[in-house]
Enzyme design. Structure first.
Site, PDB file in Angstrom:
ATOM      1  N   HIS A   1       9.079   0.872   3.421  1.00 15.86           N
ATOM      2  CA  HIS A   1      10.138   0.896   4.421  1.00 15.86           C
ATOM      3  C   HIS A   1      11.035  -0.326   4.211  1.00 15.86           C
ATOM      4  O   HIS A   1      10.884  -1.055   3.222  1.00 15.86           O
ATOM      5  CB  HIS A   1       9.566   0.935   5.835  1.00 15.86           C
ATOM      6  CG  HIS A   1       8.518  -0.103   6.108  1.00 15.86           C
ATOM      7  ND1 HIS A   1       8.799  -1.456   6.135  1.00 15.86           N
ATOM      8  CD2 HIS A   1       7.179   0.004   6.342  1.00 15.86           C
ATOM      9  CE1 HIS A   1       7.695  -2.136   6.396  1.00 15.86           C
ATOM     10  NE2 HIS A   1       6.687  -1.282   6.518  1.00 15.86           N
ATOM     11  N   GLU A   2      11.953  -0.553   5.154  1.00 14.81           N
ATOM     12  CA  GLU A   2      12.927  -1.637   4.989  1.00 14.81           C
ATOM     13  C   GLU A   2      12.265  -3.009   4.897  1.00 14.81           C
ATOM     14  O   GLU A   2      12.817  -3.929   4.289  1.00 14.81           O
ATOM     15  CB  GLU A   2      13.935  -1.624   6.140  1.00 14.81           C
ATOM     16  CG  GLU A   2      14.932  -0.480   6.073  1.00 14.81           C
ATOM     17  CD  GLU A   2      14.437   0.760   6.809  1.00 14.81           C
ATOM     18  OE1 GLU A   2      13.200   0.875   7.030  1.00 14.81           O
ATOM     19  OE2 GLU A   2      15.257   1.615   7.168  1.00 14.81           O
ATOM     20  N   GLY A   3      11.105  -3.176   5.525  1.00 16.92           N
ATOM     21  CA  GLY A   3      10.382  -4.441   5.411  1.00 16.92           C
ATOM     22  C   GLY A   3       9.969  -4.708   3.974  1.00 16.92           C
ATOM     23  O   GLY A   3      10.178  -5.812   3.436  1.00 16.92           O
ATOM     24  N   HIS A   4       9.389  -3.694   3.317  1.00 13.89           N
ATOM     25  CA  HIS A   4       9.036  -3.843   1.905  1.00 13.89           C
ATOM     26  C   HIS A   4      10.287  -4.055   1.056  1.00 13.89           C
ATOM     27  O   HIS A   4      10.289  -4.862   0.127  1.00 13.89           O
ATOM     28  CB  HIS A   4       8.309  -2.588   1.405  1.00 13.89           C
ATOM     29  CG  HIS A   4       7.027  -2.288   2.108  1.00 13.89           C
ATOM     30  ND1 HIS A   4       6.880  -1.225   2.971  1.00 13.89           N
ATOM     31  CD2 HIS A   4       5.825  -2.911   2.087  1.00 13.89           C
ATOM     32  CE1 HIS A   4       5.650  -1.200   3.441  1.00 13.89           C
ATOM     33  NE2 HIS A   4       4.985  -2.215   2.922  1.00 13.89           N
TER      34      HIS A   4
ATOM     35  N   GLY B   1       4.948 -10.262   3.782  1.00 10.27           N
ATOM     36  CA  GLY B   1       5.675 -10.230   5.041  1.00 10.27           C
ATOM     37  C   GLY B   1       5.005 -11.057   6.114  1.00 10.27           C
ATOM     38  O   GLY B   1       3.767 -11.097   6.207  1.00 10.27           O
TER      39      GLY B   1
ATOM     40  N   MET C   1       0.837  -1.198   0.000  1.00 10.90           N
ATOM     41  CA  MET C   1       0.000   0.000   0.000  1.00 10.90           C
ATOM     42  C   MET C   1       0.877   1.256   0.000  1.00 10.90           C
ATOM     43  O   MET C   1       0.410   2.354   0.307  1.00 10.90           O
ATOM     44  CB  MET C   1      -0.946   0.001   1.192  1.00 10.90           C
ATOM     45  CG  MET C   1      -2.008  -1.073   1.109  1.00 10.90           C
ATOM     46  SD  MET C   1      -3.517  -0.706   2.008  1.00 10.90           S
ATOM     47  CE  MET C   1      -2.900  -0.552   3.686  1.00 10.90           C
ATOM     48  N   GLY C   2       2.155   1.071  -0.341  1.00 10.39           N
ATOM     49  CA  GLY C   2       3.029   2.217  -0.468  1.00 10.39           C
ATOM     50  C   GLY C   2       3.618   2.678   0.849  1.00 10.39           C
ATOM     51  O   GLY C   2       3.545   2.000   1.864  1.00 10.39           O
TER      52      GLY C   2
ATOM     53  N   ARG D   1       2.573   2.517   9.563  1.00 11.19           N
ATOM     54  CA  ARG D   1       1.840   3.254  10.586  1.00 11.19           C
ATOM     55  C   ARG D   1       2.733   3.726  11.737  1.00 11.19           C
ATOM     56  O   ARG D   1       2.280   4.499  12.577  1.00 11.19           O
ATOM     57  CB  ARG D   1       0.685   2.398  11.127  1.00 11.19           C
ATOM     58  CG  ARG D   1      -0.453   2.229  10.124  1.00 11.19           C
ATOM     59  CD  ARG D   1      -1.665   1.524  10.734  1.00 11.19           C
ATOM     60  NE  ARG D   1      -2.813   1.575   9.861  1.00 11.19           N
ATOM     61  CZ  ARG D   1      -3.171   0.624   9.013  1.00 11.19           C
ATOM     62  NH1 ARG D   1      -2.420  -0.470   8.927  1.00 11.19           N
ATOM     63  NH2 ARG D   1      -4.231   0.750   8.243  1.00 11.19           N
TER      64      ARG D   1
ATOM     65  N   GLN E   1     -10.311  -2.543   2.050  1.00 13.00           N
ATOM     66  CA  GLN E   1      -9.863  -3.211   3.278  1.00 13.00           C
ATOM     67  C   GLN E   1      -9.848  -2.283   4.492  1.00 13.00           C
ATOM     68  O   GLN E   1      -9.373  -2.666   5.558  1.00 13.00           O
ATOM     69  CB  GLN E   1      -8.496  -3.851   3.072  1.00 13.00           C
ATOM     70  CG  GLN E   1      -7.340  -2.913   2.855  1.00 13.00           C
ATOM     71  CD  GLN E   1      -6.088  -3.650   2.410  1.00 13.00           C
ATOM     72  OE1 GLN E   1      -6.018  -4.146   1.267  1.00 13.00           O
ATOM     73  NE2 GLN E   1      -5.099  -3.749   3.287  1.00 13.00           N
TER      74      GLN E   1
END
Length: 286
Positions: A34-37, A147, A30-31, A187, A61
């Site tokens: 961050h480092e996770g993406h 993730g 969803m844009g 978030r 959603q």
């Protein structure tokens, strides 16, 4: 690296890639990446010839009182992350492109969506499954990357792919954390300094629970109580749920037999909802 907004255009690009025999990896987001993406994109780029990252804040959603309008958006920032980690293109459609003036068709997965975030956010997983089904049909990827922080979503998507016979391999990738243990999340940007410090209670509580399980505790009610007591010590934290479930079926468990998922959702400052989890299985004695 291109940004494509229209379904026809991206389908044409995918046709060219398929004719060339190229494999396609897909990372749905969803844009506000961050480092996770970034870790998902990087993994996908290692395993596929081409990588598509969707950047789409999916209105289906979000509940009526949730943060759809306020959800952070920054396509320039997202493009930089995608480019640096090996993405081939970004698919950035508008809600009207995805759903037209009115969407009459939805995709539901029963049972797995009754607990955890599905209970707290009615309709959320219907929106997730609907948009992911549309993406799968539009993009025809060979592999899709999700993730493990969103553990319920991962389990639901795996089941949906199995039940609907999608010829797509679903890859779960590890949670990426800040140095202090907070799970990366778009978030997190909502948190002020005090809230950011308070949010550490999620990971700290789960670590305590994991240590208790590692020590041999099999009474899962004691594990839940430990997590609850730890979170309640933080005045800015309000518990949404603490659940221990089978990691595949997401149904409640009361003793450890198969691998379990320990999952929590917590509000910080009564407005920022964060999730975290870990899986656990009893080590087999050789």
């Amino acid at each position: 690296m291109k940004i494509i907004h229209e379904i026809y255009d991206i389908k044409e690009q995918i046709k060219k890639w398929k004719k060339e025999g190229l494999s396609i990896g897909f990372v749905p987001t969803m844009g506000f990446l961050h480092e996770g993406h970034a870790s998902l994109i990087k993994t996908a780029s290692k395993e596929n010839d081409k990588v598509i990252v969707s950047v789409f804040v999916n209105p289906l959603q979000f509940g009526p009182t949730e943060d759809y309008s306020d959800y952070p958006r920054d396509i320039d920032h997202d493009s930089k992350i995608c480019r640096e980690n090996g993405a081939s293109l970004i698919f950035n459609p508008s809600p009207k492109t995805m759903y037209g003036d009115k969407n009459y068709t939805h995709v539901n997965v029963d049972t797995l969506t009754n607990k955890l975030c599905g209970f707290s956010r009615p309709g959320h997983f219907q929106g997730v499954c609907t948009v992911i089904t549309k993406f799968f049909n539009i993009l025809s990827p060979d592999k899709a990357y999700f993730g493990e922080k969103d553990a319920q979503q991962l389990a639901v998507i795996k089941r949906m792919v199995k039940d609907l016979n999608f010829d797509i391999e679903i890859i779960g990738c590890p949670i990426i954390r800040e140095k202090d243990g907070l799970a990366k999340s778009s978030r997190n940007t909502y948190l002020d300094n005090k809230g950011r410090q308070a949010a550490l209670v999620l990971n700290k509580s789960l670590k305590s629970a994991h240590n208790l399980l590692e020590s041999g505790e099999k009474d899962l009610s004691k594990v839940k109580k430990l997590i609850k007591n730890n979170i309640e010590k933080e005045p800015l934290a309000t518990i949404d749920y603490i659940e221990i479930v089978d990691s595949l079926t997401l149904q409640p468990v009361y003793k450890i037999e198969d691998p379990i998922l320990v999952a929590i959702a917590v509000y910080i400052n009564n407005k920022v909802r964060l999730i975290d989890n870990f899986t656990f299985k009893i080590k087999q004695v050789k």
